[in-house]
Scaffold this motif. Sequence first.
Motif, short mmCIF file in Angstrom:
data_model
loop_
_atom_site.label_atom_id
_atom_site.label_comp_id
_atom_site.label_asym_id
_atom_site.label_seq_id
_atom_site.Cartn_x
_atom_site.Cartn_y
_atom_site.Cartn_z
N ASN A 1 -2.82 4.56 -1.54
CA ASN A 1 -3.63 5.09 -0.44
C ASN A 1 -3.67 6.62 -0.52
N PHE A 2 -4.88 7.15 -0.61
CA PHE A 2 -5.11 8.58 -0.79
C PHE A 2 -5.93 9.08 0.39
N VAL A 3 -5.32 9.87 1.29
CA VAL A 3 -6.04 10.44 2.42
C VAL A 3 -6.83 11.65 1.93
N TYR A 4 -8.13 11.58 2.04
CA TYR A 4 -9.02 12.60 1.49
C TYR A 4 -9.02 13.83 2.40
N CYS A 5 -8.55 14.95 1.88
CA CYS A 5 -8.43 16.19 2.65
C CYS A 5 -9.13 17.35 1.93
N ARG A 6 -9.29 18.44 2.62
CA ARG A 6 -9.89 19.62 2.03
C ARG A 6 -9.09 20.10 0.82
N THR A 7 -7.77 19.96 0.90
CA THR A 7 -6.91 20.51 -0.13
C THR A 7 -6.72 19.62 -1.36
N ASN A 8 -7.02 18.32 -1.24
CA ASN A 8 -6.83 17.43 -2.39
C ASN A 8 -8.13 16.81 -2.88
N ALA A 9 -9.25 17.26 -2.33
CA ALA A 9 -10.55 16.66 -2.66
C ALA A 9 -10.87 16.73 -4.15
N GLN B 1 0.86 -1.17 0.00
CA GLN B 1 0.00 0.00 0.00
C GLN B 1 0.90 1.23 0.00
N LEU B 2 0.93 1.95 -1.11
CA LEU B 2 1.78 3.12 -1.25
C LEU B 2 0.98 4.39 -0.98
N SER B 3 1.51 5.23 -0.09
CA SER B 3 0.83 6.47 0.26
C SER B 3 1.13 7.54 -0.77
N LEU C 1 -7.05 2.03 -6.23
CA LEU C 1 -7.08 3.22 -5.38
C LEU C 1 -7.82 2.92 -4.08
N ARG C 2 -7.24 3.36 -2.96
CA ARG C 2 -7.89 3.26 -1.66
C ARG C 2 -7.97 4.67 -1.07
N VAL C 3 -9.18 5.13 -0.82
CA VAL C 3 -9.39 6.45 -0.25
C VAL C 3 -9.68 6.30 1.23
N THR C 4 -8.94 7.03 2.07
CA THR C 4 -9.13 6.90 3.51
C THR C 4 -9.42 8.25 4.14
N ARG C 5 -9.93 8.18 5.34
CA ARG C 5 -10.39 9.36 6.07
C ARG C 5 -9.27 10.00 6.87
#
Length: 357
Positions: free
Chosen positions: A165-173, A125-127, A190-194
């Motif tokens: 792994n894609f951490v969903y943020c205000r800046t990258n939404a 899992q690559l961030s 793709l894995r989207v995480t909180r």
Amino acid sequence: MSLHDRLDGIVRSGQLSAPLTVTWEVTKRCNLRCAHCLSDSSPEADVSGELSLDEAKAVADQLIAARVFQVHFGGGEPFVYPGFLELLRYARGRGMSCLCISTNGSLLNEARIAELEALGGIYLQLSLDGATEAQCDALRGEGAYRKAVAALERLQGTAIVRTVNFVYCRTNAHELDAALALAETHGAVLRVTRLKPSGRGAAAYEALRPTQTQLATLHGWLERHPEVLTGDTFFHLNAFGGEPSRGFRYCGAARLTCLIDPTGDVYPCAFTQSDRFRAGNLRARPFQRVWREAPVFNGLFRAGEEGACTSCSAFEGCGGGCPAVKDALVGRLDVPDPDCVLGTPSGVAEGSPASGI
């Protein structure tokens, strides 16, 4: 009944004799210093109390004896841990069949990739928290994007199963579509995480926390993209209605999963690493005893977490949200998730992202 529904029933009914998945942070040290790191990892992190390689092998034996289905290695950056590949070889040789590694990818040279492929049964899992260099590096540091993409390119043509792994943020939404295309181009899922207020993520949370509009957009986007993974991180979005987000409808921490930190302490999940939720240390007590006997895994973590949510019409879908976020932001478990998408969270000020734009 589907496998999803059967596992969801297990989550509701109580604790398993052993967790399905254990997340194991093998070191707190990392060669990056991401703005939202859940473990507050860095190149200067103190590693003096971390498990030695021999102690780590003993923990692997304990997890194998407990018949844990999957071990998810992380950190920090696991490839910084001395002897990490030796630990993987040991675990595979002793019968640990399902190994996942969460990495920033910067240390995945061709030799390491060849060793991982030779081991077999390895999932990577690559961030990559941005589909563009500017966005990713703003969160993860200069050069992080190029190094992660280079690792994905080296993995092309190998048998190693991989996710981004894609951490969903205000800046990258706004980069969801581009992130999906980037992952698929490199043969990854793709894995989207909180984003959660843990580690350095606590200090960055208000600046990076998605707005209600962005959460609603994400929910619709996930409905249109069933190929995207989410784990159990976005079940609070189920309150929007429609098809449930992938993953469980309830938090699996202390029921299906738990975490081992670099010193051998055990917690319900990676986001609950505080004295309040420490279940025990594997230097003092075997894993099976900690899982079966520790109060944290026998109701304490669940005490009152449903709270005011039980009377909500959306409760069956979201389960009251994330206990770790509740504890971090409100200090209680018997309240709604502070990011409640219905706009009625407890302990969250009017005008915050969770109560509107």
